[in-house]
Design a protein around this motif. Structure first.
Motif, short mmCIF file in Angstrom:
data_model
loop_
_atom_site.label_atom_id
_atom_site.label_comp_id
_atom_site.label_asym_id
_atom_site.label_seq_id
_atom_site.Cartn_x
_atom_site.Cartn_y
_atom_site.Cartn_z
N THR A 67 0.69 -1.52 -0.41
CA THR A 67 0.15 0.08 -0.18
C THR A 67 1.36 1.34 0.18
N SER A 68 1.59 1.42 0.47
CA SER A 68 2.76 2.73 0.58
C SER A 68 3.98 2.40 0.01
N LEU A 69 4.20 1.46 -0.86
CA LEU A 69 4.88 1.71 -2.61
C LEU A 69 3.62 2.29 -3.41
N LEU A 70 2.44 1.23 -3.55
CA LEU A 70 1.55 2.26 -4.72
C LEU A 70 0.92 3.68 -4.03
N ASN A 71 0.85 3.77 -3.32
CA ASN A 71 0.40 5.53 -2.76
C ASN A 71 1.62 6.08 -3.18
N LYS A 72 2.75 6.24 -3.22
CA LYS A 72 3.66 6.49 -3.62
C LYS A 72 3.64 6.79 -5.17
N LEU A 73 3.23 6.42 -6.08
CA LEU A 73 3.20 5.83 -7.22
C LEU A 73 2.11 6.94 -7.27
N TYR A 74 0.82 6.48 -6.70
CA TYR A 74 -0.35 7.06 -7.03
C TYR A 74 -0.37 8.41 -7.49
N ASP A 75 0.51 9.07 -5.59
CA ASP A 75 0.73 10.51 -5.76
C ASP A 75 2.06 11.50 -6.51
N MET A 76 2.63 10.43 -7.67
CA MET A 76 3.91 11.08 -8.63
C MET A 76 2.44 10.51 -9.84
N LYS A 77 0.89 10.49 -9.72
CA LYS A 77 0.17 9.86 -11.03
C LYS A 77 0.74 9.13 -11.63
N LEU A 78 1.28 8.09 -11.63
CA LEU A 78 2.00 7.00 -11.74
C LEU A 78 1.15 6.19 -12.57
N VAL A 79 0.58 5.93 -10.95
CA VAL A 79 -1.01 4.40 -11.06
C VAL A 79 -2.15 5.33 -10.35
N GLU A 80 -3.70 4.58 -11.42
CA GLU A 80 -4.46 5.34 -10.44
C GLU A 80 -5.45 3.77 -9.91
N ARG A 81 -6.28 4.11 -8.96
CA ARG A 81 -6.81 3.11 -7.98
C ARG A 81 -8.17 2.84 -8.76
N ASN A 82 -9.33 1.72 -9.72
CA ASN A 82 -10.32 1.88 -9.74
C ASN A 82 -11.36 0.66 -8.36
N THR A 83 -12.11 0.60 -8.13
CA THR A 83 -13.27 -0.40 -7.53
C THR A 83 -13.69 -1.02 -8.93
N ASP A 84 -13.05 -2.39 -8.95
CA ASP A 84 -13.47 -3.21 -9.16
C ASP A 84 -15.34 -3.47 -9.42
N GLN A 85 -15.78 -3.74 -10.76
CA GLN A 85 -17.66 -3.06 -10.63
C GLN A 85 -18.55 -4.84 -10.42
N ASP A 86 -17.96 -5.47 -10.05
CA ASP A 86 -17.91 -7.22 -9.88
C ASP A 86 -18.03 -7.28 -7.98
N ASP A 87 -16.99 -6.79 -7.81
CA ASP A 87 -17.12 -6.58 -6.03
C ASP A 87 -16.21 -4.83 -5.54
N ARG A 88 -17.47 -4.21 -4.78
CA ARG A 88 -17.02 -2.88 -4.99
C ARG A 88 -15.62 -3.21 -3.63
N ARG A 89 -15.71 -4.49 -3.15
CA ARG A 89 -14.54 -3.84 -1.77
C ARG A 89 -13.37 -3.74 -2.54
N LEU A 90 -12.66 -5.16 -4.02
CA LEU A 90 -11.56 -5.51 -4.76
C LEU A 90 -10.74 -3.94 -4.99
N VAL A 91 -10.15 -2.90 -4.76
CA VAL A 91 -9.84 -2.06 -5.23
C VAL A 91 -8.44 -2.88 -6.62
N LEU A 92 -8.74 -1.88 -8.19
CA LEU A 92 -7.53 -2.09 -8.56
C LEU A 92 -6.76 -1.55 -9.21
N ILE A 93 -5.50 -1.29 -8.96
CA ILE A 93 -5.12 -0.48 -9.62
C ILE A 93 -4.04 -0.80 -10.98
#
Length: 146
Positions: A67-93
């Motif tokens: 999560t920490s690793l992905l947060n840094k990449l997210y802050d740099m606008k290199l990745v985005e988080r999306n909610t899975d349409q089939d399972d709203r609890r699941l966050v896809l990167i």
């Protein structure tokens, strides 16, 4: 008893690995990326749907570290988080366009750095090294396929 050349091989592999890791950190004027961050971008580029726990499992790390690793990449606008349409609890990167562009540059830079390392070897030495690494790869793949 461990063979003497095995001890020496382990030592030299670690030494070369450390040297390559130092060289392989990616930097430019705007962004500083670690080898792990680049490996994460590569993993994301190879997978359409990947969750945070998939990333943690792939790198054999705790979910909080992923999560920490992905947060840094997210802050740099290199990745985005999306909610899975089939399972709203699941966050896809997924990679952003900026992430894809930066990854392409980083892979090119990595190739150049590895070519520089290999430039110290003769053509025959490169062939021998390639043969040995292929053999090791085949044997390791067989071991982990079981």
């Amino acid at each position: 008893m461990i063979e003497e050349n095995t001890v020496e091989l382990v030592e030299i592999l670690f030494k070369i690995s450390r040297r390559m890791k130092q060289e392989m950190s990616y930097t430019n004027d705007l962004i500083h990326l670690s080898v792990l961050q680049i490996q994460t971008l590569i993993l994301l580029s190879q997978n359409i749907k990947i969750s945070m726990s998939d990333i943690a499992d792939h790198f054999r790390m705790e979910l909080s570290s992923a999560t920490s690793l992905l947060n840094k990449l997210y802050d740099m606008k290199l990745v985005e988080r999306n909610t899975d349409q089939d399972d709203r609890r699941l966050v896809l990167i997924t990679l952003t366009n900026e992430g894809k562009t930066l990854l392409k540059q980083a892979v090119c830079e990595r190739r150049k750095k590895i070519e520089k390392f290999l430039s110290y070897l003769s053509k025959n030495e490169k062939t021998d090294l390639l043969d040995i690494l292929k053999m090791l790869d085949i044997r390791l793949n067989k071991k982990y396929e079981k």
